[in-house]
Design an enzyme around this catalytic site. Structure first.
Site, PDB file in Angstrom:
ATOM      1  N   ARG A  25       0.849  -1.185   0.000  1.00 14.83           N
ATOM      2  CA  ARG A  25       0.000   0.000   0.000  1.00 14.83           C
ATOM      3  C   ARG A  25       0.887   1.239   0.000  1.00 14.83           C
ATOM      4  O   ARG A  25       1.963   1.256   0.596  1.00 14.83           O
ATOM      5  CB  ARG A  25      -0.939   0.017   1.207  1.00 14.83           C
ATOM      6  CG  ARG A  25      -2.135  -0.934   1.073  1.00 14.83           C
ATOM      7  CD  ARG A  25      -3.057  -0.515  -0.072  1.00 14.83           C
ATOM      8  NE  ARG A  25      -4.264  -1.343  -0.169  1.00 14.83           N
ATOM      9  CZ  ARG A  25      -4.398  -2.401  -0.935  1.00 14.83           C
ATOM     10  NH1 ARG A  25      -3.369  -2.804  -1.672  1.00 14.83           N
ATOM     11  NH2 ARG A  25      -5.542  -3.065  -0.989  1.00 14.83           N
ATOM     12  N   HIS A  79      -1.116   0.196 -10.007  1.00 19.58           N
ATOM     13  CA  HIS A  79      -1.732  -0.706  -9.027  1.00 19.58           C
ATOM     14  C   HIS A  79      -2.290  -1.959  -9.720  1.00 19.58           C
ATOM     15  O   HIS A  79      -3.461  -2.316  -9.568  1.00 19.58           O
ATOM     16  CB  HIS A  79      -2.841   0.010  -8.243  1.00 19.58           C
ATOM     17  CG  HIS A  79      -3.121  -0.633  -6.905  1.00 19.58           C
ATOM     18  ND1 HIS A  79      -3.520   0.074  -5.808  1.00 19.58           N
ATOM     19  CD2 HIS A  79      -3.062  -1.932  -6.497  1.00 19.58           C
ATOM     20  CE1 HIS A  79      -3.693  -0.744  -4.782  1.00 19.58           C
ATOM     21  NE2 HIS A  79      -3.406  -1.973  -5.182  1.00 19.58           N
TER      22      HIS A  79
END
Length: 315
Positions: free
Chosen positions: A227, A275
């Site tokens: 993250r 991502h």
């Protein structure tokens, strides 16, 4: 009633219906479409990002939320906790694509792939490029769970020394060493490759900073596919610009999508991907296999669920 708030392939819908003839399934493509049915749903299958406290309050019959992703940071966990709703997720299904992503990104840096593509486009026969080997390197993996273990497993094929960092520090297959988090500063000077696979929780946000990058050898590669909020982008840019990190590969960011004017885009020693480290055409099927397994448990013994989430901790 089992309500899906995101699109599922038709063949997977048919498979679920056939395997569970006593359940009523409602398949929607988004939460706006699912909202009308939500108060009647006993089970909700969602990616999690479409849930709010208001929706949880509206879901008066809800007993179980199956999150078909691993991240929980956008979930209204306090509202879920108050209602004592069971939450499970798809943790672990990312291990194969994310491990392959990690190895591919390291190799593209070591084998100068970006420059080779540029030279191919400009018809340059550039044999002068300096190539590096993964063989014999030392890799420190922050987050030695299922994904980290799979990365270590693949790295072993290249004869890489693998060092894991976890909360417990307990021994794990495919790691030469595993240490607790407080040992990280002493491990980083040994790392040719430093990988973060941490989730976003209260404990992990901002856990890394410039000092950690400074502790790395100046030839080291830093890869973040956990993250983005574990470390500030400014610290990464500073680490690269000041030569503390030779190259950074980033798949996750503090703000997503990454703004077009963000300085991360323009640094030649930073590789940006949107991502997608967990992306795979098998993703949905694997997530629903976990759901199917938990549905059997839900219908029978109602204990020992796969990937049951502690909503107090968020994982």
């Amino acid at each position: 009633m089992i309500l899906f708030s995101s699109k599922v392939e038709n063949k997977l819908q048919e498979k679920l219906i056939k395997a569970n003839p006593t359940h009523q399934f409602i398949f929607c493509t988004n939460m706006d479409e699912a909202r009308e049915t939500l108060p009647k749903a006993e089970i909700l299958v969602t990616y999690g990002e479409d849930l709010t406290e208001e929706l949880i309050n509206d879901a008066t019959s809800l007993k179980w939320i199956m999150v078909i992703s691993a991240g929980m940071e956008k979930m209204p966990l306090e509202a879920i906790k108050q209602r004592e709703i069971l939450v499970t997720n798809a943790r672990g299904i990312h291990r194969i694509p994310m491990a392959e992503y990690a190895i591919s990104m390291i190799l593209q840096v070591y084998r100068q792939t970006k420059k080779l593509i540029d030279h191919e486009k400009s018809h340059q026969w550039a044999k002068h490029l300096q190539m590096e080997e993964l063989h014999g390197k030392t890799m420190v993996i922050l987050g030695a769970g299922a994904i980290g273990q799979e990365v270590a497993k693949l790295a072993k094929a290249f004869q890489v020394k693998t060092i894991g960092v976890s909360r417990s520090g307990a021994s794990i297959d495919f790691f030469d060493e595993v240490h607790q988090i407080d040992a990280l500063p002493s491990l980083l000077p040994k790392a040719d490759i430093f990988i973060s696979i941490l989730p976003s929780t209260k404990e992990t946000r901002g856990i890394l900073h410039y000092g950690h990058l400074e502790a790395l050898p100046n030839h080291a590669l830093f890869l973040n596919m956990g993250r983005g909020d574990v470390i500030a982008s400014a610290d990464i840019i500073r680490g690269v610009e000041q030569g503390q990190v030779a190259h950074a590969v980033l798949d996750v960011f503090e703000q997503e999508p990454l703004p077009a004017d963000d300085p991360l885009w323009d640094n030649e020693f930073i590789t940006i991907t949107p991502h997608i480290s967990a992306s795979s055409r098998h993703y949905e099927a694997r997530a629903l296999e976990i759901f199917q397994e938990n549905l059997f448990i839900y219908n029978n013994e109602k204990k020992n669920y796969v990937n049951e989430i502690d909503v107090t901790r968020g994982y």
